[in-house]
Design a protein around this motif. Structure first.
Motif, PDB file in Angstrom:
ATOM      1  N   ALA A  50      31.825  75.857  73.840  1.00 20.72           N
ATOM      2  CA  ALA A  50      31.151  76.609  74.900  1.00 20.72           C
ATOM      3  C   ALA A  50      30.692  75.628  75.972  1.00 20.72           C
ATOM      4  CB  ALA A  50      29.966  77.377  74.315  1.00 20.72           C
ATOM      5  N   GLN A  91      34.843  79.409  75.171  1.00 16.96           N
ATOM      6  CA  GLN A  91      34.122  80.408  75.988  1.00 16.96           C
ATOM      7  C   GLN A  91      33.457  79.657  77.132  1.00 16.96           C
ATOM      8  OE1 GLN A  91      34.376  83.577  75.771  1.00 16.96           O
ATOM      9  NE2 GLN A  91      35.163  83.884  73.695  1.00 16.96           N
ATOM     10  N   ASP A  92      33.716  80.103  78.343  1.00 15.13           N
ATOM     11  CA  ASP A  92      33.189  79.451  79.547  1.00 15.13           C
ATOM     12  C   ASP A  92      31.700  79.753  79.716  1.00 15.13           C
ATOM     13  OD1 ASP A  92      32.780  78.404  82.079  1.00 15.13           O
ATOM     14  OD2 ASP A  92      33.825  80.034  83.116  1.00 15.13           O
ATOM     15  N   THR A  93      30.913  78.690  79.816  1.00 10.78           N
ATOM     16  CA  THR A  93      29.470  78.879  80.045  1.00 10.78           C
ATOM     17  C   THR A  93      29.138  78.951  81.524  1.00 10.78           C
ATOM     18  OG1 THR A  93      29.106  76.499  80.226  1.00 10.78           O
ATOM     19  CG2 THR A  93      28.887  77.463  78.020  1.00 10.78           C
ATOM     20  N   GLY A  99      24.980  81.995  81.669  1.00  6.43           N
ATOM     21  CA  GLY A  99      26.374  81.777  81.261  1.00  6.43           C
ATOM     22  C   GLY A  99      26.446  81.155  79.880  1.00  6.43           C
ATOM     23  N   ALA A 100      25.554  80.213  79.631  1.00  5.55           N
ATOM     24  CA  ALA A 100      25.546  79.533  78.329  1.00  5.55           C
ATOM     25  C   ALA A 100      25.084  80.500  77.239  1.00  5.55           C
ATOM     26  CB  ALA A 100      24.651  78.306  78.384  1.00  5.55           C
ATOM     27  N   ALA A 103      27.965  82.847  76.450  1.00  2.00           N
ATOM     28  CA  ALA A 103      29.050  82.167  75.708  1.00  2.00           C
ATOM     29  C   ALA A 103      28.619  81.937  74.261  1.00  2.00           C
ATOM     30  CB  ALA A 103      29.405  80.854  76.387  1.00  2.00           C
ATOM     31  N   PHE A 104      27.378  81.526  74.055  1.00  2.00           N
ATOM     32  CA  PHE A 104      26.894  81.291  72.687  1.00  2.00           C
ATOM     33  C   PHE A 104      26.903  82.597  71.892  1.00  2.00           C
ATOM     34  CE2 PHE A 104      24.702  77.055  71.793  1.00  2.00           C
ATOM     35  CZ  PHE A 104      25.501  76.351  72.675  1.00  2.00           C
ATOM     36  N   GLY A 118      28.776  72.376  72.456  1.00  2.00           N
ATOM     37  CA  GLY A 118      28.349  72.864  73.760  1.00  2.00           C
ATOM     38  C   GLY A 118      26.838  72.865  73.844  1.00  2.00           C
ATOM     39  N   PRO A 119      26.249  73.287  74.946  1.00  2.00           N
ATOM     40  CA  PRO A 119      26.878  73.573  76.235  1.00  2.00           C
ATOM     41  C   PRO A 119      27.011  72.280  77.035  1.00  2.00           C
ATOM     42  CG  PRO A 119      24.540  74.090  76.356  1.00  2.00           C
ATOM     43  CD  PRO A 119      24.802  73.551  74.977  1.00  2.00           C
ATOM     44  N   GLN A 124      21.102  74.105  80.296  1.00  2.00           N
ATOM     45  CA  GLN A 124      21.659  75.272  79.599  1.00  2.00           C
ATOM     46  C   GLN A 124      21.282  75.238  78.114  1.00  2.00           C
ATOM     47  OE1 GLN A 124      25.766  74.249  80.914  1.00  2.00           O
ATOM     48  NE2 GLN A 124      25.836  76.320  81.769  1.00  2.00           N
ATOM     49  N   ALA A 128      20.201  78.191  75.555  1.00  2.00           N
ATOM     50  CA  ALA A 128      21.217  78.730  74.634  1.00  2.00           C
ATOM     51  C   ALA A 128      21.052  78.233  73.195  1.00  2.00           C
ATOM     52  CB  ALA A 128      22.621  78.383  75.144  1.00  2.00           C
TER      53      ALA A 128
END
Ligand code: 1QQ
Length: 406
Positions: A50, A91-93, A99-100, A103-104, A118-119, A124, A128
């Motif tokens: 992510a 998955q794009d954060t 966004g993060a 995605a999480f 990630g992230p 972020q 997240a």
């Protein structure tokens, strides 16, 4: 009723894991839930990646995608997790907290990953990571260097050494290159958690080295015009300027400082640690010093393989963010193997697997492109070697590289 639930629950959880694993592969008849009571039907182990694939933060995140994919390929060629391949789920954060978070949530709930790399940003991660921690899903932070990341929770560890350890090396190198430095100006992005943390370290280091901090200038990572901050700093006559921001803003700030006539050394923080800043400041990027948690020259077997794969694909040396993302995937693979050696993964529910995997990650020692690493019980990385690089631009300003200094 309660009894029935007790009997069915482990079955349901096992199904959840097996189905998730199957989803990561092309579905086939043998991948239907009907076969999921047979644990041998796990076809690939899903690991979530992510990171930022869009927005300005993708200047950093792109390098992470490349590093993670090389790891997937390399470790699967070597038999994956004791014969079962891994499957990265991207998955794009994007660049912000929401966004993060999205995605999480997606990798945890929908993709049913065993863990997350990630992230991209600490900013972020502070939003997240608590979600993964509450869900008991192990996270390996590939580039979250602010103070306080492993302390977010039991399930949060990082393969990205903290600014407190990495950043001072750049100041020491600047003093080595120019022992006459006395006055220092710092800049930082006040809307970014990493930048705030990093400037704290830089400011402490400046004072600890007996230097004078002549001005502290603030900006936003979304800014493009730095005329007033740059003018203020130049007027204070520093011989060293230190920038804590991200790639686009940081690159623009360097450019504007040079255009306004600043001739002294510039240190860029970790947010400028990508060749994606080169198109921003072009020839004016020349000379920027950046501390590194990775050197392509590190001599061990896994770095040799990583470096060779990276160079073959990208025709240049691998950057730190790719090496750290690679390392995140590697740690998952090795911890999964070692867990599987103790307890066959296909006998565990997804919940059990995630919890036991987290313990295994923290207990292990890993020979990675970053060198030998391990973790404190809190999830902080223990890493030995750090470096400093200096950007060297070709006169046309279109090409440049990171030279590692001795
Ligand atoms: C952080 C960072 C970023 C600059 C890495 C991409 O170190 O946000 O912690």
């Amino acid at each position: 009723m309660k009894r029935l639930f007790t009997l069915i629950l482990p079955f349901l959880i096992t199904c959840a894991l097996v189905v998730a694993c199957d989803r990561a592969e092309t579905p086939t008849a043998s991948n239907t839930p009907a076969s999921s009571s047979n644990p041998s039907s796990i076809s690939a182990i899903p690991i979530g990646i992510a990171v930022a694939q869009t927005s300005n933060v993708a200047l950093l995140g792109q390098e992470q995608v490349i590093g993670a994919k090389i790891a997937e390929q390399l470790f699967n060629q070597k038999g994956g997790v004791n014969g079962t391949p891994i499957k990265l789920v991207f998955q794009d954060t994007a660049g912000d907290e929401q966004g993060a978070i999205n995605a999480f949530n997606t990798v945890i709930t929908q993709d049913k990953v065993v863990g997350i790399v990630g992230p991209t940003l600490s900013q972020q991660a502070f939003s997240a990571d608590p979600i993964a921690d509450r869900a008991k899903v192990p996270v390996l932070a590939p580039s979250n260097t602010a103070k306080g990341i492993p302390q977010i929770g039991e399930y949060i560890a990082r393969v990205s050494a903290p600014v407190a350890v990495v950043a001072p090396n750049a100041v020491k190198m600047a003093l080595k290159l120019d022992p006459k430095i006395k006055k220092v100006a710092v800049f930082y992005a006040q809307n970014d958690a990493f930048s705030k943390s990093e400037t704290g370290t830089f400011q402490e280091t400046v004072k600890a080295q007996g230097l004078e901090l002549v001005t502290v200038q603030k900006f936003q990572t979304t800014d493009t015009d730095f005329q007033s901050q740059a003018t203020n700093a130049i007027n204070a006559k520093p011989e060293l300027m230190i920038i804590s921001g991200l790639a686009a803003d940081g690159g623009n700030l360097v450019k504007q400082l040079r255009e306004l006539g600043y001739k002294g050394l510039i240190i860029g923080g970790n947010g400028l640690n990508t060749s994606n800043v080169l198109p921003v400041c072009k020839a004016l990027c020349d000379g920027i010093l950046i501390a590194q948690a990775y050197s392509p020259e590190l001599s061990n077997e896994v770095n040799a393989a990583f470096r060779q794969a990276y160079v073959a694909q990208n025709k240049k040396e691998p950057p730190q963010f790719s090496a750290q993302a690679f390392t995140g995937v590697q740690v998952f693979v090795e911890a999964l193997k070692s867990l599987d050696n103790k307890t066959k993964l296909n006998t565990l529910s997804l919940e059990q697997l995630r919890t036991q995997l987290n313990r295994e990650i923290l207990a292990g020692k890993y020979s990675t492109p970053l060198g030998e690493i391990s973790f404190t019980p809190e999830g902080e990385i223990i890493q030995k070697d750090f470096y400093v690089a200096q950007i060297k631009m070709e006169p046309d300003g279109n090409n440049g590289k990171f030279n590692f200094l001795k």
